[in-house]
Write an enzyme that holds these catalytic residues in place. Structure first.
Site: not given
Length: 575
Positions: A305, A149, A303, A301
């Site tokens: 999400d 993340s 990734d 961010d």
């Protein structure tokens, strides 16, 4: 320095032929030149937290590497075979822009295939929400995404998704962890069966785009969509693969991407932290917005999400919204759309978390829907969808900049949330208003809520012990008054208790156990303390509120709430 024998036992195991020569050589170097690093690398096994397993990459049991991830994957393979004994098992794997994510993803695919399990492996990096979508779309038994993340560049991670597209939750998580812990490293099957590995990309992309546009579009006119000027940054992450495609498919044409941050890069060279929760991360996007006079700013961010959002205030100045504000705006909009469509009949719910804004409860009450509140982490919101199939999920979020629109994706989804925020902004602009004015009206209608977060970083073994001691101290020396306000309720999620300090009545909390303490004050303020499940931090969440009757009262009310938060922090000696 002295190193405990149990740590040395682990080190010696990693110096056996089960482990490759390169790994052994690196350990030998640490033994002579950096015993402190050796201790940090082996003093514990990496654990599953609120967002899966995350850690620093390197050799050792407390690091992300082919052996720790191989052991996870071998254990998961064994568990899948036991859980679905007569089925042809299928898993899907995605990965983000981080260093080694692609090679670690291939290691994970190799282990699954070596165990006779069919693997769908994305050919390139993709957003985490697309992985969640793909699990259900491909009828897989599980999914894996390699990501840490928004953690620093030296980190990577391993998140596991189940058949419903949601992250692992009880009882599966505990059962799988037990299987993994009982495995020996020598039992990992690394020799791949390439015939069982199928690379995927364009077809899943197209399905994900179609699903997102369907779920997050709400009859915005073509002219309004074309008239919205968007500034967007992927912060060197994976959202660049999907956000532009989704917005264009929905009819948004004025998308302006921060060029210096568009290229995926695991070093995240232009930011201190690739986390849209940090105001600094959106500096370049805000500069672009001012240059082109954009209506709205988005940043995601690595990734994809989490999303950060900035909008123009009543003076046309760009201001950053926090996660509580964005989720309240999006939830309110969804509830209003469902009401207008005549789809609210008391069998719907929204989702939130125990550390998020209480305004979500006010919204639920106003629209006669339930607000289900779970522990921190989107896996709990996804679990509500699975546990209550008779109820329709409208949307939900958490304060840490995550939101989910509907149930096609079962994890926080910046791709769908960005489209939804564009719909809100485009419609507001077409009516001569703004997202900011929509938020101000919500303060009048539902109460002016203001939240604040303090994160205290404590790294390494010593830091982990300090965080543990801080939570022990708060439990053993409970406070009865904060900032001149009586504490009327204390919820201790580790003990599953809620104690009313006025009546001394004790209730049992129904959510799973977690190391969280929440104080409720008599003026409606709320203070929460919890160690992070993904970073070496302890977090303190503050929520204060006041009733107002008009937008004119907002500036004075905000000053009042800011002072209240400042006084609470000072009294708790957290500044």
């Amino acid at each position: 320095m002295h190193i405990e024998q149990n740590i040395l036992d682990k080190v010696n195991e990693w110096l056996t032929p089960t482990f490759d020569n390169d790994t052994q050589d690196k350990i030998k170097v640490m033994m002579t030149s950096s015993p402190k690093d050796l201790e940090e690398s082996f003093y514990k096994n990496l654990e599953f937290g609120t967002g899966g397993m995350r850690g620093i990459m390197g050799v050792g049991t407390n690091r992300i590497n082919k052996y720790t991830l191989g052991k996870n994957t071998q254990g998961l393979s064994d568990y899948l075979k036991k859980s679905f004994p007569s089925e042809n098992l299928k898993v899907v794997i995605a990965y983000d822009c981080r260093h080694n994510s692609d090679t670690l993803a291939k290691v994970v695919a190799d282990v699954f295939s070596a165990n006779g399990i069919k693997v769908f492996l994305f050919s390139e990096m993709r957003p985490t929400p697309e992985l969640s979508f793909a699990v259900k779309h491909l009828n897989c038994h599980a999914g894996i995404v390699l990501t840490a993340s928004h953690n620093p560049p030296e980190y990577n991670g391993y998140k596991v998704y189940w058949q419903d597209g949601g992250q692992l939750v009880p009882p599966q998580d505990g059962e799988i962890i037990q299987v993994i812990e009982n495995l020996k490293y020598s039992e990992i099957k690394f020799e791949s069966n390439e015939d069982l590995i199928e690379y995927i990309d364009a077809d899943i992309d197209a399905a994900f785009v179609d699903s997102t546009v369907k779920n997050a579009s709400f009859n915005t006119s073509a002219a309004a969509r074309q008239n919205l000027k968007i500034a967007y940054t992927s912060l060197h992450g994976t959202s660049i693969k999907m956000v532009p495609k989704v917005l264009e498919a929905a009819g948004y044409t004025d998308i302006n991407i921060v060029p210096e941050q568009a290229e995926p890069n695991g070093n995240f060279p232009t930011v201190i932290s690739p986390n849209p929760e940090e105001p600094e991360a959106l500096t370049m996007a805000l500069a672009l917005a001012d240059k082109i006079n954009a209506d709205i700013v988005f940043g995601t961010d690595p990734d994809s999400d989490r999303l950060g959002v900035a909008v123009r205030d009543n003076n046309s100045k760009m201001i950053l919204l926090n996660g509580n504000q964005t989720m309240a705006i999006m939830t309110h909009y969804l509830l209003e759309q469902w009401r207008k469509a005549g789809k609210l009949n008391g069998k719907q719910f929204i989702g939130s978390t125990i550390v998020s804004t209480p305004m979500m409860l006010e919204l639920a009450s106003a629209y006669n829907v339930e607000c289900k509140v779970g522990l921190t982490g989107f896996k709990w919101i996804a679990k509500f969808i699975k546990d209550f199939p008779d109820l329709q999920f409208i949307g939900g979020g958490e304060e840490s900049f995550g939101f989910m629109v509907g149930d096609a994706v079962r994890d926080k989804d910046a791709v769908g949330a960005i489209l939804l925020m564009c719909e809100i902004a485009a419609q507001a602009k077409e009516k001569g208003g703004s997202v900011y004015q929509e938020l101000q009206q919500m303060f009048v209608d539902f109460g002016f809520y203001k939240e604040h977060l303090i994160s205290i970083t404590k790294k390494g073994i010593e830091g982990a012990n300090q965080i543990k001691q801080m939570m022990i101290d708060m439990r053993e020396k409970p406070v009865s008054e904060i900032n001149g306000q009586r504490v009327i309720m204390v919820e201790d999620y580790q003990n599953s208790t809620a104690r009313n300090l006025l009546t001394n009545e004790l209730e049992t909390l129904s959510v799973p156990k977690s190391d969280v303490l929440i104080y409720y004050l008599e003026d409606g303020s709320k203070i929460c303390a919890r160690p992070s499940g993904t970073e070496p931090k302890i977090k303190f969440y503050f929520s204060v509120n006041v009733a107002i009757e008009s937008m004119d009262e907002i500036p004075a009310a905000e000053k009042q709430l800011d002072i209240k938060i400042k006084n609470i922090i000072s009294e708790m000696q957290l500044n």
